[in-house]
Design a protein around this motif. Structure first.
Motif, PDB file in Angstrom:
ATOM      1  N   SER A  53      10.113   5.750  -0.739  1.00 17.01           N
ATOM      2  CA  SER A  53       8.751   6.317  -0.767  1.00 17.01           C
ATOM      3  C   SER A  53       7.864   5.574  -1.757  1.00 17.01           C
ATOM      4  O   SER A  53       8.347   4.834  -2.633  1.00 17.01           O
ATOM      5  CB  SER A  53       8.817   7.784  -1.167  1.00 17.01           C
ATOM      6  OG  SER A  53       9.236   7.861  -2.518  1.00 17.01           O
ATOM      7  N   HIS A  54       6.581   5.807  -1.644  1.00 16.57           N
ATOM      8  CA  HIS A  54       5.623   5.204  -2.561  1.00 16.57           C
ATOM      9  C   HIS A  54       5.929   5.632  -3.987  1.00 16.57           C
ATOM     10  O   HIS A  54       5.903   4.823  -4.924  1.00 16.57           O
ATOM     11  CB  HIS A  54       4.199   5.632  -2.153  1.00 16.57           C
ATOM     12  CG  HIS A  54       3.139   5.042  -3.017  1.00 16.57           C
ATOM     13  ND1 HIS A  54       2.234   5.796  -3.719  1.00 16.57           N
ATOM     14  CD2 HIS A  54       2.827   3.750  -3.294  1.00 16.57           C
ATOM     15  CE1 HIS A  54       1.409   5.005  -4.385  1.00 16.57           C
ATOM     16  NE2 HIS A  54       1.745   3.759  -4.141  1.00 16.57           N
ATOM     17  N   TRP A 100       4.822   2.080   1.923  1.00 12.74           N
ATOM     18  CA  TRP A 100       6.062   2.630   1.360  1.00 12.74           C
ATOM     19  C   TRP A 100       6.391   3.972   2.002  1.00 12.74           C
ATOM     20  O   TRP A 100       7.551   4.242   2.340  1.00 12.74           O
ATOM     21  CB  TRP A 100       5.956   2.712  -0.167  1.00 12.74           C
ATOM     22  CG  TRP A 100       5.882   1.326  -0.734  1.00 12.74           C
ATOM     23  CD1 TRP A 100       4.769   0.706  -1.227  1.00 12.74           C
ATOM     24  CD2 TRP A 100       6.924   0.340  -0.776  1.00 12.74           C
ATOM     25  NE1 TRP A 100       5.057  -0.589  -1.584  1.00 12.74           N
ATOM     26  CE2 TRP A 100       6.374  -0.842  -1.331  1.00 12.74           C
ATOM     27  CE3 TRP A 100       8.262   0.331  -0.408  1.00 12.74           C
ATOM     28  CZ2 TRP A 100       7.122  -2.001  -1.512  1.00 12.74           C
ATOM     29  CZ3 TRP A 100       9.022  -0.827  -0.602  1.00 12.74           C
ATOM     30  CH2 TRP A 100       8.446  -1.977  -1.145  1.00 12.74           C
ATOM     31  N   ASP A 101       5.377   4.793   2.206  1.00 12.31           N
ATOM     32  CA  ASP A 101       5.683   6.091   2.826  1.00 12.31           C
ATOM     33  C   ASP A 101       6.134   5.907   4.282  1.00 12.31           C
ATOM     34  O   ASP A 101       6.964   6.677   4.776  1.00 12.31           O
ATOM     35  CB  ASP A 101       4.493   7.047   2.690  1.00 12.31           C
ATOM     36  CG  ASP A 101       4.368   7.546   1.242  1.00 12.31           C
ATOM     37  OD1 ASP A 101       5.380   7.482   0.507  1.00 12.31           O
ATOM     38  OD2 ASP A 101       3.274   7.975   0.831  1.00 12.31           O
ATOM     39  N   HIS A 106       0.830  -1.211   0.000  1.00 10.15           N
ATOM     40  CA  HIS A 106       0.000   0.000   0.000  1.00 10.15           C
ATOM     41  C   HIS A 106       0.866   1.265   0.000  1.00 10.15           C
ATOM     42  O   HIS A 106       2.006   1.227   0.490  1.00 10.15           O
ATOM     43  CB  HIS A 106      -0.891  -0.027   1.252  1.00 10.15           C
ATOM     44  CG  HIS A 106      -2.013   0.934   1.222  1.00 10.15           C
ATOM     45  ND1 HIS A 106      -1.913   2.212   1.711  1.00 10.15           N
ATOM     46  CD2 HIS A 106      -3.285   0.811   0.746  1.00 10.15           C
ATOM     47  CE1 HIS A 106      -3.079   2.836   1.560  1.00 10.15           C
ATOM     48  NE2 HIS A 106      -3.925   2.005   0.971  1.00 10.15           N
ATOM     49  N   ARG A 107       0.303   2.316  -0.517  1.00  9.88           N
ATOM     50  CA  ARG A 107       0.992   3.631  -0.469  1.00  9.88           C
ATOM     51  C   ARG A 107       1.513   3.928   0.938  1.00  9.88           C
ATOM     52  O   ARG A 107       2.662   4.355   1.123  1.00  9.88           O
ATOM     53  CB  ARG A 107      -0.018   4.714  -0.901  1.00  9.88           C
ATOM     54  CG  ARG A 107       0.511   6.135  -0.844  1.00  9.88           C
ATOM     55  CD  ARG A 107      -0.645   7.121  -0.885  1.00  9.88           C
ATOM     56  NE  ARG A 107      -1.570   6.837   0.220  1.00  9.88           N
ATOM     57  CZ  ARG A 107      -2.867   7.134   0.221  1.00  9.88           C
ATOM     58  NH1 ARG A 107      -3.409   7.714  -0.818  1.00  9.88           N
ATOM     59  NH2 ARG A 107      -3.626   6.839   1.267  1.00  9.88           N
ATOM     60  N   ASP A 108       0.670   3.651   1.962  1.00 11.36           N
ATOM     61  CA  ASP A 108       1.076   3.973   3.342  1.00 11.36           C
ATOM     62  C   ASP A 108       2.263   3.124   3.813  1.00 11.36           C
ATOM     63  O   ASP A 108       3.047   3.558   4.648  1.00 11.36           O
ATOM     64  CB  ASP A 108      -0.097   3.761   4.316  1.00 11.36           C
ATOM     65  CG  ASP A 108      -1.199   4.773   4.101  1.00 11.36           C
ATOM     66  OD1 ASP A 108      -1.063   5.620   3.189  1.00 11.36           O
ATOM     67  OD2 ASP A 108      -2.209   4.710   4.829  1.00 11.36           O
ATOM     68  N   GLU A 142      -3.975   2.495  -2.989  1.00  8.62           N
ATOM     69  CA  GLU A 142      -3.941   3.864  -2.451  1.00  8.62           C
ATOM     70  C   GLU A 142      -5.253   4.155  -1.741  1.00  8.62           C
ATOM     71  O   GLU A 142      -5.531   5.301  -1.385  1.00  8.62           O
ATOM     72  CB  GLU A 142      -3.709   4.866  -3.593  1.00  8.62           C
ATOM     73  CG  GLU A 142      -2.384   4.639  -4.279  1.00  8.62           C
ATOM     74  CD  GLU A 142      -2.162   5.541  -5.474  1.00  8.62           C
ATOM     75  OE1 GLU A 142      -2.783   6.610  -5.546  1.00  8.62           O
ATOM     76  OE2 GLU A 142      -1.371   5.142  -6.340  1.00  8.62           O
TER      77      GLU A 142
END
Ligand SMILES: Cc1cc2nc3c(=O)[nH]c(=O)nc-3n(C[C@H](O)[C@H](O)[C@H](O)COP(=O)(O)OP(=O)(O)OC[C@H]3O[C@@H](n4cnc5c(N)ncnc54)[C@H](O)[C@@H]3O)c2cc1C
Length: 466
Positions: A114-115, A101-102, A97-99, A166
């Motif tokens: 990062s994403h 990677w961030d 998920h985006r979260d 996302e």
């Protein structure tokens, strides 16, 4: 024997790394793997993956008993074959998920994780060497799961790896590492049956420890000790040794090599090279909860995801072998410890499953959602009631086989590697596998592991101007 680089472990991360390094002309790479050939029907045919469990292509680990799972030892198999987990796994490809990677970028203070950066790397991976296919929507049971999921508020996506990763929730046909009906493991894609001439693959080679030289206060990795066909050998690396042995065995080999918590190493009579208390800690895995009471007639290739960006643990659901299985990250993590200084001894595995009471409540809520999907109108033709005995999740929880985090990247005292995957306080030594991820991503760990291998190759190539 001497190579520029020794990569230990041919799983998704090690294969991506070794394959990429060998693309650099004039660089010699040795890929070491304890397991043997992946030319097996149960590897080739992705639908037969479960047959690998308990067979010769896996390490038959089990966990330490814990009251949280009613003192059971959970079966904890990991791939032991060319390709590692990528040869024996369920083939699903989920980028994370985006979260996730961030979060990794925040934990490391490095935007390389990062994403945005991950998306660019995944685009490159998926354009080749790997080829990812999306399961057919025409499949009737898959279609019925997607419709039933929609009815409980999980909107339908074309596949799990775009906007769904996302979003907060959704359902989609699976994406898989399957090409022409055959498994295209990361090993096959990056290394293949005919690797580059400068890449040597040695299977049946058990890595026993890292060899160091000491220069004043500095430790420099110069090679590995290996047991190959019953013979003990030392193999040297002039530039770097990389451990890609997976989240169970990378910390084990670090500890056997004197890198870990000083008190624990001393208890096993191992000379301490570098006190790194985070080695083996932070074992983060998805607990797996089978849904009792419902049987699905026929296979389905859909994945459902919810709580992807909330305070509740992220949750996914798949149907395997006619049963709905929930996968969920736990609030508590576990750890890997040495049983002894004997490199042949299995490590001690503590999962942390259900040790936090809040996870029990989350598991019940997740099972309720799964039940609502299973009882949905669209699934009625394909679902039957099954005998239910008194059901206690502590008796049925198992692993979803996604261990991460036991040699994690970070900036604090429990970090084991820096954001460029270099082992802290040890020159010439990196870790590149699922162990470095600070926490488990929302679902499968194969795609993130391939990305870790790609990152390691990019960092090494840049650092040594290859
Ligand atoms: C049964 C199962 C099903 C799974 N299903 C999925 C799925 O469908 N989708 C998904 O995304 N993820 C899945 N996973 C998880 C995924 O396969 C792993 O996250 C991934 O393989 C991790 O890659 P890795 O490179 O970190 O390590 P691994 O794949 O574990 O590879 C490590 C390699 O190192 C070798 N090794 C270990 N110790 C030594 C030693 N001392 N000497 C020499 N070699 C050694 C091992 O034999 C292995 O080949 C599954 C895993 C399993 C086990």
């Amino acid at each position: 024997m001497n190579y520029d680089f020794i990569v230990c472990g041919s799983g998704p991360a090690g294969s991506a790394l070794a394959g990429r390094l060998a693309e650099r002309p004039g660089v010699s790479v040795l890929l070491l793997e304890a397991g043997h050939t992946d030319e097996r029907p149960t590897v080739d045919d992705p639908s037969r993956w479960v047959e690998n469990l308990g067979g010769p292509a896996v390490w038959d680990f089990s966990t330490e008993p814990s009251p949280a799972v009613h003192d059971r030892r959970l079966f904890y198999p990991m791939g032991r074959v060319l390709g590692g987990g990528g040869s024996v796994n369920g083939s699903t490809w989920v980028r994370g998920h985006r979260d996730d990677w961030d979060f990794y970028a925040r934990e490391t203070g490095d935007p390389a994780w990062s994403h945005k950066s991950a998306l660019e790397i995944f685009d490159r991976i998926e354009k080749g060497p790997l080829r990812i296919t999306t399961a057919s929507k025409a499949h009737p049971v898959t279609e019925a799961v997607l419709a039933a999921a929609d009815q409980v508020g999980l909107p339908r996506y074309f596949h799990p790896n775009g906007r769904l990763m996302e979003s907060e929730r959704g359902a989609a046909p699976r994406q898989e590492i399957i090409h022409d009906g055959r498994r295209l493991s990361p090993y096959r894609a990056y290394v293949g049956p005919r690797p580059h001439a400068n890449l040597t693959v040695l299977s049946g080679a058990l890595v026993l420890g890292v060899l160091f030289e000491t220069i004043g206060p500095r430790n420099r990795a110069i090679g590995v000790r290996v047991r190959h066909h019953g013979r003990l050998r030392q193999i040297y690396a002039s530039t770097e040794v990389v451990l890609s042995l997976g989240a169970v065995q990378t910390p084990k080999i670090l500890m056997l090599s004197g890198v870990g918590d000083a008190a624990e190493l001393a208890a096993c009579s191992i000379e301490v090279r570098r006190h790194l208390p985070g080695v083996g800690r932070n074992l983060d895995d998805h607990a797996r909860f089978p849904l009792p009471g419902l049987r699905v007639l026929g296979d389905t290739r859909a994945g459902c995801f919810w709580n992807l960006s909330s305070d509740e643990p992220p949750t996914f659901m798949e149907v395997r072998g006619g049963t709905f299985h929930i996968g969920m990250r736990m609030r508590d993590t576990g750890r890997i410890r040495l049983a002894s200084a004997d490199p042949e001894a299995h490590p001690l595995i503590e999962t942390g499953f259900l040790t936090n009471p809040a996870d029990l409540d989350s598991a019940f809520r997740a099972l309720d959602t799964a039940r609502a999907i299973g009882q949905g109108r669209a699934l009625r033709p394909y679902v039957t009631a099954a005998e239910t005995e008194q059901h206690d999740v502590r008796d049925t929880v198992g692993t979803f086989w996604h261990p991460c985090g036991t040699a994690r990247m970070g900036l604090d005292n429990s970090a084991v590697v820096d954001s460029r995957l270099r082992v802290l306080g040890c020159e010439g030594l990196r870790v590149a596998d699922a162990s470095v991820l600070p926490r488990a991503p929302v679902a499968g760990t194969m795609a993130p592991s391939v990305l870790v291998g790609e990152q390691a190759a990019a960092f090494i190539t840049a650092e040594h101007a290859l």
